[in-house]
Design a protein around this motif. Sequence first.
Motif, PDB file in Angstrom:
ATOM      1  N   HIS A   1      37.782  36.435  37.615  1.00  0.00           N
ATOM      2  CA  HIS A   1      37.430  35.013  37.622  1.00  0.00           C
ATOM      3  C   HIS A   1      36.095  35.344  37.928  1.00  0.00           C
ATOM      4  O   HIS A   1      35.217  34.458  37.290  1.00  0.00           O
TER       5      HIS A   1
ATOM      6  N   LEU B   1      38.046  27.351  29.438  1.00  0.00           N
ATOM      7  CA  LEU B   1      37.559  27.157  30.801  1.00  0.00           C
ATOM      8  C   LEU B   1      38.610  26.069  31.406  1.00  0.00           C
ATOM      9  O   LEU B   1      39.117  26.175  32.301  1.00  0.00           O
TER      10      LEU B   1
ATOM     11  N   ALA C   1      41.249  26.654  34.137  1.00  0.00           N
ATOM     12  CA  ALA C   1      41.317  25.484  35.731  1.00  0.00           C
ATOM     13  C   ALA C   1      42.824  25.244  35.731  1.00  0.00           C
ATOM     14  O   ALA C   1      43.106  25.265  36.788  1.00  0.00           O
TER      15      ALA C   1
ATOM     16  N   THR D   1      38.999  28.521  42.706  1.00  0.00           N
ATOM     17  CA  THR D   1      38.592  28.792  41.327  1.00  0.00           C
ATOM     18  C   THR D   1      38.889  27.812  40.332  1.00  0.00           C
ATOM     19  O   THR D   1      38.213  27.628  39.424  1.00  0.00           O
TER      20      THR D   1
ATOM     21  N   MET E   1      36.522  26.293  37.724  1.00  0.00           N
ATOM     22  CA  MET E   1      36.443  26.292  36.232  1.00  0.00           C
ATOM     23  C   MET E   1      36.530  24.828  35.595  1.00  0.00           C
ATOM     24  O   MET E   1      35.877  24.818  34.616  1.00  0.00           O
TER      25      MET E   1
ATOM     26  N   SER F   1      32.692  24.208  35.319  1.00  0.00           N
ATOM     27  CA  SER F   1      31.982  24.891  34.176  1.00  0.00           C
ATOM     28  C   SER F   1      32.530  24.245  32.984  1.00  0.00           C
ATOM     29  O   SER F   1      31.552  24.221  31.931  1.00  0.00           O
TER      30      SER F   1
END
Length: 249
Positions: free
Chosen positions: A166, A197, A201, A212, A216, A219
């Motif tokens: 990741h 992405l 997520a 994380t 995500m 992003s």
Amino acid sequence: AALNPASKTDIASLKKRAQARFNAGDVQGAGEAYTAMIQLLQQQLLQQVQLKQLECTNQHAAVQQQAQQQQDNCISQEQLSMQLLAALSNRASCWLSKEEYKECLADCRAALALAVGSAADKGWCPRMDGSINSEDNSPAGGETSEPNRLGQKHKQHQDRQKQLDHQGVLALLQQHPSERLLALHGPARVRSVARLLGRMAVACECLKDMETADQMYSSAQGFWQAVGDVHRAAELAADQARLQQLQGS
């Protein structure tokens, strides 16, 4: 009936079969068809690697002519790579529907490596990996023949894909942001990355990897905004806000 990945089926037929099964609600069948498609695309990419090695090894005119004819009959490596990206992305969607979150993440990472790596890689090698450069990594102290160098690079690229985690994905996106992908490859590539992405997520959130998942979501919003899709960006922002509220409670 289960699909035999080794059966003689072309890519277009597999894609049609996968889409039909997914639209019919047969996620398992769609995943099997995408798996067969992925295997076939990987085989064709490997054949192009071997063909390039043949060209480097044999200088005879007849051999070169035969190799060129074979190349003319094949679609380009870039086309194969983008078909592989799409197949991985679609199979990731199947995994997500089946709540197979780790498998979903693995396919998303591989697809992202293709989407981002191919934007940076100016060499001939297949975009099956997370490579962000095309430097010759031959050992110092001696020269490596061209066929061996090509084989080494192909192996190194495969190893990088396996190692891409990741944080590696986030590092790639920092080095090759949405603006770069948009300028090099247009909005379709950026939308592909945004979808991947978003799936990552959701999968990370379901696996309770909240940090994380938050990264995500952020992003993915940036990539949707880059192509002017404010609606999808807003949906992801709402999901991220919900996640952050859960973390704070």
